[in-house]
Design a protein around this motif. Structure first.
Motif, short mmCIF file in Angstrom:
data_model
loop_
_atom_site.label_atom_id
_atom_site.label_comp_id
_atom_site.label_asym_id
_atom_site.label_seq_id
_atom_site.Cartn_x
_atom_site.Cartn_y
_atom_site.Cartn_z
N GLY A 1 0.79 -1.22 0.00
CA GLY A 1 0.00 0.00 0.00
C GLY A 1 0.82 1.27 0.00
N ARG A 2 2.12 1.16 -0.27
CA ARG A 2 3.00 2.34 -0.27
C ARG A 2 3.33 2.77 -1.70
N LEU A 3 3.53 4.08 -1.88
CA LEU A 3 3.98 4.59 -3.17
C LEU A 3 5.41 4.15 -3.42
N SER A 4 5.68 3.62 -4.61
CA SER A 4 7.02 3.13 -4.93
C SER A 4 7.76 4.05 -5.89
N TRP A 5 7.04 4.87 -6.67
CA TRP A 5 7.68 5.85 -7.55
C TRP A 5 6.65 6.92 -7.94
N ARG A 6 7.17 8.05 -8.42
CA ARG A 6 6.32 9.16 -8.84
C ARG A 6 6.98 9.90 -9.98
N ARG A 7 6.18 10.32 -10.96
CA ARG A 7 6.68 11.10 -12.09
C ARG A 7 5.78 12.31 -12.32
N THR A 8 6.38 13.50 -12.43
CA THR A 8 5.63 14.71 -12.75
C THR A 8 5.39 14.77 -14.25
N LEU A 9 4.20 15.16 -14.66
CA LEU A 9 3.84 15.23 -16.07
C LEU A 9 3.93 16.66 -16.58
N ALA A 10 4.30 16.78 -17.85
CA ALA A 10 4.30 18.09 -18.49
C ALA A 10 2.86 18.55 -18.69
N PRO A 11 2.62 19.86 -18.76
CA PRO A 11 1.26 20.35 -19.00
C PRO A 11 0.66 19.77 -20.28
#
Length: 443
Positions: free
Chosen positions: A132-142
């Motif tokens: 149940g934990r976040l393993s990765w994150r990516r910010t998206l371009a507009p």
């Protein structure tokens, strides 16, 4: 002697096959002789939304998610947990790929986030189903769009199209690491033939049969999510207008344009099958005035147009013409529809994929007159058949026999759902509890 042995062996093999194929099945909902028995009762850790459903409901994985809460039900060799999501990844949309939605694939949930004041997704993140934990994150371009493809290596695709090109990146589903990046000149849009832009959103674990597609004013190409390779189709003629919907079925690609403002004209075109040796297979096109009676007027076009309504219902493709919906069998080369509904009528499908004709103010009727009535007497038009002979009508849950007599009745505070995990199960909400039923033989 050899013949006798061979004959005896053949008889034994046939007996085994017959026994295996026609052995009696266990109790099932809707078999006319089984009744529900409570198999599990656990606290309802995730309350459904106002409509009684969840933004994320994956019974096979025991997952429920709504707003900032996501939980997994414990099971054999499956630990249970409850987690609070960051506000950016709150779950409110049931359309995978849009802001505040989720994809589920095996051991990972891909969360698509959104932020205040921004149109479209803002970020994607992987959530480990085991913990149940976040393993990765990516910010998206507009102005980016997000696509998921779980065949091959499993890839999350980001596409940002504008100014006559599309910039694309592919990230690993489990790690979030970038695998490839490329820019395709001339492309103006990427379409998701699996979910958001499909004629019919794909069922879970079947997305490996559809791909993202790049579209220019004149060409179309399939994108391989594993390595970013683009394969342009040759010798095809796209319909004029902005391509809005896509369907890939049995080797044939069917496209639909967005309605023209004012006239509501839409062109639907089936492209020739790739690699076909049939000289007569040139595809087909049909232009019609788009009018979906069940949809409100779109503020931009003035047309009754809702692109979230599936265009494939049951086993038929439905084109909502203002003169009357055109109903045909999808995937074939013939351009002509098999029949036309009356103006104002449209198709919906029950849980058994049977096509039902609906028109406000009139009783529902089956598409084919030879089929049984749409619902048992005494139930309202809002009644849903969860599985054969099991109905939910508002809060009422009913199990009927083959003569529509009530075998069992209860109430649910949410929209109940059926699932199969080593058996036939039905889950519903009883106050603060989540209750799972299984069928047992009636004494």
């Amino acid at each position: 002697m050899r013949r006798r042995r061979w004959r005896a062996l053949s008889v034994a093999l046939v007996g085994l096959l017959v026994t295996g194929c026609f052995a009696p099945q266990g109790p099932m909902f809707g078999d006319g002789s089984s009744v529900p028995e409570e198999a599990a009762r656990v606290p309802l850790r995730v309350r459904p939304g106002p409509d009684g459903t969840w933004a994320l409901n994956s019974p096979e994985d025991g997952l429920l998610g709504q707003d900032r809460t996501i939980a997994r039900r414990a099971g054999p060799e499956r630990p249970g947990w409850t987690a609070t999501l960051p506000a950016e990844f709150a779950l409110t949309s049931q359309r995978p790929g849009t802001a505040h939605s989720a994809y589920v694939d095996g051991s990972v949930v891909v969360l698509v986030g959104g932020s205040a004041g921004r149109e479209g997704p803002s970020a994607v993140a992987g959530l480990d189903i085991a913990t149940g934990r976040l393993s990765w994150r990516r910010t998206l371009a507009p102005r980016s769009r997000v696509f998921l493809h779980d065949s091959g290596f499993g890839t999350v695709v980001e596409a940002q199209c504008g100014g006559g090109s599309c910039r694309m990146s592919g990230w690993g589903l489990l790690s979030g690491e970038r695998r490839w990046a490329r820019t395709e000149q001339g492309a103006v849009r990427m379409l998701d033939s699996c979910q958001a832009d499909a004629f019919l959103p794909a069922q879970r674990r079947s997305v490996d049969r559809c791909y993202p597609y790049l579209v220019t004013a004149e060409r179309i190409a399939a994108l391989d999510p594993d390595d970013g390779r683009v394969s342009w189709m040759k010798d095809v003629r796209l319909p004029r207008g902005r391509i809005d919907r896509i369907r890939a079925y049995q080797g044939r690609i069917t496209l639909a344009t967005a309605p023209v403002r004012g006239s509501c004209l839409v062109t639907v075109a089936a492209l020739p099958s790739p690699g076909s040796t049939d000289d007569t297979d040139r595809g087909w096109q049909r232009t019609l005035v788009w009018d979906q009676p069940q949809a409100p007027r779109d503020p931009d076009t003035g047309c009754r147009w809702d692109r979230t309504i599936p265009l494939v219902v049951g086993s038929h493709m439905t084109l909502p013409d203002a003169k009357g919906a055109l109903v045909s069998t999808p995937g074939v080369g013939a351009p002509g529809p098999s029949r036309r509904l009356a103006p104002g009528e449209y198709l919906v499908a029950d849980t058994s994929r049977r096509e039902v004709v609906r028109r406000p103010g009139r009783p529902d009727r089956p598409l084919f007159a030879t089929e049984d009535r749409v619902r048992p007497p005494g139930l309202t038009p809002a009644a849903r058949e969860l599985t054969r002979h099991v109905w939910q009508d508002g809060r009422r849950l009913l199990l009927l026999d083959h003569e529509d007599r009530v075998l069992w009745e209860d109430t649910s505070d949410c929209q109940a759902f059926r699932h199969s995990e080593n058996g036939d199960f039905l889950t519903y909400c009883d106050g603060t509890d989540l209750v799972t039923l299984r069928p047992v033989s009636r004494d």
